[in-house]
Design a protein around this motif. Structure first.
Motif, PDB file in Angstrom:
ATOM      1  N   THR A 141     -20.818 -17.352  -8.213  1.00 17.55           N
ATOM      2  CA  THR A 141     -19.659 -17.070  -9.060  1.00 17.55           C
ATOM      3  C   THR A 141     -20.068 -16.747 -10.488  1.00 17.55           C
ATOM      4  O   THR A 141     -19.609 -15.769 -11.078  1.00 17.55           O
ATOM      5  CB  THR A 141     -18.693 -18.267  -9.057  1.00 17.55           C
ATOM      6  N   VAL A 142     -20.940 -17.563 -11.057  1.00 22.44           N
ATOM      7  CA  VAL A 142     -21.305 -17.369 -12.462  1.00 22.44           C
ATOM      8  C   VAL A 142     -22.286 -16.219 -12.655  1.00 22.44           C
ATOM      9  O   VAL A 142     -22.481 -15.764 -13.793  1.00 22.44           O
ATOM     10  CB  VAL A 142     -21.903 -18.666 -13.054  1.00 22.44           C
ATOM     11  N   SER A 143     -22.878 -15.736 -11.560  1.00 19.00           N
ATOM     12  CA  SER A 143     -23.794 -14.607 -11.691  1.00 19.00           C
ATOM     13  C   SER A 143     -23.058 -13.353 -12.153  1.00 19.00           C
ATOM     14  O   SER A 143     -23.642 -12.492 -12.793  1.00 19.00           O
ATOM     15  CB  SER A 143     -24.498 -14.332 -10.357  1.00 19.00           C
ATOM     16  N   ALA A 187     -25.338 -15.781  -1.633  1.00 14.09           N
ATOM     17  CA  ALA A 187     -24.579 -16.457  -2.679  1.00 14.09           C
ATOM     18  C   ALA A 187     -24.026 -15.449  -3.671  1.00 14.09           C
ATOM     19  O   ALA A 187     -22.870 -15.548  -4.104  1.00 14.09           O
ATOM     20  CB  ALA A 187     -25.468 -17.473  -3.397  1.00 14.09           C
ATOM     21  N   TYR A 188     -24.841 -14.465  -4.038  1.00 13.43           N
ATOM     22  CA  TYR A 188     -24.399 -13.459  -5.010  1.00 13.43           C
ATOM     23  C   TYR A 188     -23.192 -12.686  -4.504  1.00 13.43           C
ATOM     24  O   TYR A 188     -22.312 -12.311  -5.286  1.00 13.43           O
ATOM     25  CB  TYR A 188     -25.553 -12.505  -5.312  1.00 13.43           C
ATOM     26  N   PHE A 189     -23.131 -12.459  -3.209  1.00  8.09           N
ATOM     27  CA  PHE A 189     -22.021 -11.713  -2.639  1.00  8.09           C
ATOM     28  C   PHE A 189     -20.888 -12.605  -2.120  1.00  8.09           C
ATOM     29  O   PHE A 189     -20.091 -12.189  -1.289  1.00  8.09           O
ATOM     30  CB  PHE A 189     -22.514 -10.768  -1.549  1.00  8.09           C
ATOM     31  N   GLY A 190     -20.849 -13.839  -2.635  1.00 12.95           N
ATOM     32  CA  GLY A 190     -19.675 -14.681  -2.448  1.00 12.95           C
ATOM     33  C   GLY A 190     -19.520 -15.367  -1.111  1.00 12.95           C
ATOM     34  O   GLY A 190     -18.422 -15.807  -0.770  1.00 12.95           O
ATOM     35  N   TRP A 231     -28.862  -7.801 -15.456  1.00 10.39           N
ATOM     36  CA  TRP A 231     -30.141  -7.148 -15.146  1.00 10.39           C
ATOM     37  C   TRP A 231     -30.726  -7.600 -13.818  1.00 10.39           C
ATOM     38  O   TRP A 231     -31.314  -6.810 -13.073  1.00 10.39           O
ATOM     39  CB  TRP A 231     -31.153  -7.404 -16.263  1.00 10.39           C
ATOM     40  N   PHE A 232     -30.568  -8.896 -13.497  1.00  9.49           N
ATOM     41  CA  PHE A 232     -31.194  -9.408 -12.272  1.00  9.49           C
ATOM     42  C   PHE A 232     -30.483  -8.932 -11.015  1.00  9.49           C
ATOM     43  O   PHE A 232     -30.987  -9.138  -9.907  1.00  9.49           O
ATOM     44  CB  PHE A 232     -31.242 -10.943 -12.295  1.00  9.49           C
ATOM     45  N   ALA A 233     -29.318  -8.322 -11.179  1.00  9.23           N
ATOM     46  CA  ALA A 233     -28.592  -7.800 -10.022  1.00  9.23           C
ATOM     47  C   ALA A 233     -28.488  -6.283 -10.072  1.00  9.23           C
ATOM     48  O   ALA A 233     -27.640  -5.691  -9.414  1.00  9.23           O
ATOM     49  CB  ALA A 233     -27.196  -8.417  -9.952  1.00  9.23           C
ATOM     50  N   ASP A 234     -29.359  -5.657 -10.868  1.00 10.17           N
ATOM     51  CA  ASP A 234     -29.431  -4.207 -10.885  1.00 10.17           C
ATOM     52  C   ASP A 234     -29.845  -3.722  -9.492  1.00 10.17           C
ATOM     53  O   ASP A 234     -30.393  -4.481  -8.686  1.00 10.17           O
ATOM     54  CB  ASP A 234     -30.457  -3.781 -11.936  1.00 10.17           C
ATOM     55  N   GLY A 235     -29.578  -2.469  -9.209  1.00 14.56           N
ATOM     56  CA  GLY A 235     -29.855  -1.946  -7.874  1.00 14.56           C
ATOM     57  C   GLY A 235     -31.299  -2.112  -7.458  1.00 14.56           C
ATOM     58  O   GLY A 235     -31.599  -2.526  -6.331  1.00 14.56           O
TER      59      GLY A 235
END
Length: 497
Positions: free
Chosen positions: A21-23, A488-491, A346-350
């Protein structure tokens, strides 16, 4: 021991949920409270006296070649047989994907030609058009070659040739028309108006809500649509047609179907009216067709009133340019505003996401490679302590299956959305299965770590009995952890936020 593992598992699962969530970024589209005043349900445009209705003439077709910079394309010309000239003309500009005259705008071109309008459907140039790279300015210049050819054809009035852009083509037409008197009029059908990235987020949100997906799935929209895509390119997704729209001085017909969930049907019309006003142009006519889809069709059939109105509007120009009512048809509805999409951190850039996927799966795939190498060398003994094998296998299998299931789930939901279908059992049940698999993997990770730490405290032999076991443990645990973080990043994990 069991109580400690239960508490640690709950903390781990909720922690992954909070981390996702906080990402960020979150997805909270702004409700669209505005409306557009529709004067009447009757879409008829102006006075039809002196115009030829659809079906007046037989239609003759021919194929011509259009010389472009570096290549040649073919185009189909449809002409009214026996119509007295000179006649108005119309060039069609394709939407997204491939575009060939055999399948694109066939009904529209035939209907308009039967009303006395010479139409031209060029093949889309594809050597400079890819998923990763395309230029709407370059495409506009290519389509202008078709306009010039049509203006020179015998029987065509060169001062009455316009352009028709549908969907993606509605980003190209303003470039063609801006400050260009050779384009006499413009027609924008299912116009996105906002930049492609914003329109994509708007469309995906609308489609997903129609399928009834859990709200957590919606958070993936900005995390996918908003990112810089792996490997670069895709600059066109931020193309802004507004500066070109603000230099359009031609009469404009704006058309939407109220059944088109992909477009901001009210916001788009209002923005076009405002943009043309910047150029001192108030010759904007807006029409909404009840239940019509993206191509102004119902059950794959072009709405007859659309053909009728389009033909009448073109023929009656310039008188029809400001004919009342300016806005007519079915009352449209737009739930949310199409707006800029927040970019991931930045850490979730493509490139980073791709690296995480490759690293995670690469590590997991290393496990069977190590096992095969050991067998070839004649090693048959187990490399891992019995207490860690089971949770490690569950962690690896659960995270892998959850990731694959998530990908399959999103693809299936996309198919349901594009076909305007619902399947609540799959949509809700599938999401539950993905969550159960992911949670099982997270719990197995807690059990694995607890057993390793507990073994060290009690002085029992190490979890890995040899170098191969250490590689097994590192690869499977590291790869699974990387995949769990992606989930986790995708919920996928629940969060109490």
């Amino acid at each position: 021991m069991r109580y400690r593992i239960a508490v640690a598992s709950a903390v781990a699962v909720l922690g992954l949920g909070v981390l996702g969530t906080v990402s960020g970024p979150d997805w909270d589209p702004v409700p669209f409270a505005e409306t557009i005043e529709v004067a009447t349900a009757d879409t008829t445009i102006g006075e039809s006296a002196g115009t030829d209705p659809v079906g007046t003439y037989e239609v003759a077709t021919s194929i011509v070649e259009v010389e472009l910079a570096g290549t040649t394309i073919e185009a189909r010309i449809s002409e009214p047989v026996g119509a007295e000239g000179p006649r108005p003309g119309l060039v069609f500009v394709h939407g997204a994907g491939t575009g060939r005259y055999e399948i694109a705008f066939v009904e529209q071109a035939e209907a308009l030609a039967s009303a006395g309008i010479v139409t031209m459907v060029p093949n889309k140039r594809l050597d400079t058009y890819t998923t990763r790279e395309r230029s709407y300015v370059t495409m506009a210049n290519d389509y202008l070659r078709s306009v010039e050819l049509l203006r020179r054809l015998p029987g065509v009035d060169p001062d009455r040739v316009g352009v028709y852009g549908e969907s993606e083509g509605a980003w190209i037409v303003p470039v063609m028309a801006a400050d260009n008197p050779s384009v006499a009029f413009t027609v924008l059908v299912a116009a996105p108006v906002v930049p492609p990235r914003q329109q994509a987020a708007f469309a995906v949100d609308s489609y997903l809500r129609n399928t009834g997906v859990p709200v957590e799935v919606l958070t993936a929209i900005p995390r996918i649509v908003g990112m810089e895509f792996p490997g670069g390119g895709f600059e066109y997704v931020d193309f802004d047609s507004q500066p070109f729209q603000q230099r359009m001085r031609q009469p404009l017909l704006v058309v939407y179907g109220t059944g088109d969930a992909a477009m901001p049907t009210i916001q788009g019309a209002e923005q076009l009216i405002a943009d043309l006003a910047v150029a001192g142009n108030d010759d904007v006519t807006v029409r909404y067709y009840a239940g019509a889809d993206h191509g102004i069709k119902i059950d794959h059939v072009l709405v007859p009133e659309f053909s009728r109105d389009l033909a009448a509007w073109i023929q009656a120009l310039p008188a029809s340019a400001d004919a009342a009512p300016a806005v007519a048809g079915a009352q449209p509805y737009q739930r949310f505003r199409a707006a800029p999409v927040e970019r991931p951190r930045w850490f979730a850039d493509g490139d980073m996401l791709l690296a995480a996927v490759v690293a995670g799966w690469g590590a997991l795939l290393l496990v069977p490679v190590i096992a095969a190498a050991r067998r070839l060398r004649g090693h048959r003994e187990r490399s891992l302590a019995s207490g860690v094998r089971a949770p490690l296998v569950v962690m690896a299998a659960g995270s892998s299956l959850a990731f694959v299931s998530l990908a399959a789930y999103l693809l299936t939901v996309a198919w349901l959305a594009q076909n305007y279908e619902r399947n609540d059992v799959f949509v809700q049940g599938g999401w539950l299965v993905i969550r159960v698999l992911a949670i099982a993997a997270a719990v197995a990770a807690v059990v694995l770590v607890s057993r390793i730490l507990d073994g060290r405290r009690r002085g029992v032999p190490a979890a890995a009995r040899d170098a191969a076991g250490a590689w097994y443990l590192a690869a499977a645990f590291g790869g699974s952890t990387s995949i769990l973080l992606l989930l986790a990043y995708f919920g996928v994990f629940p969060a109490l936020l």
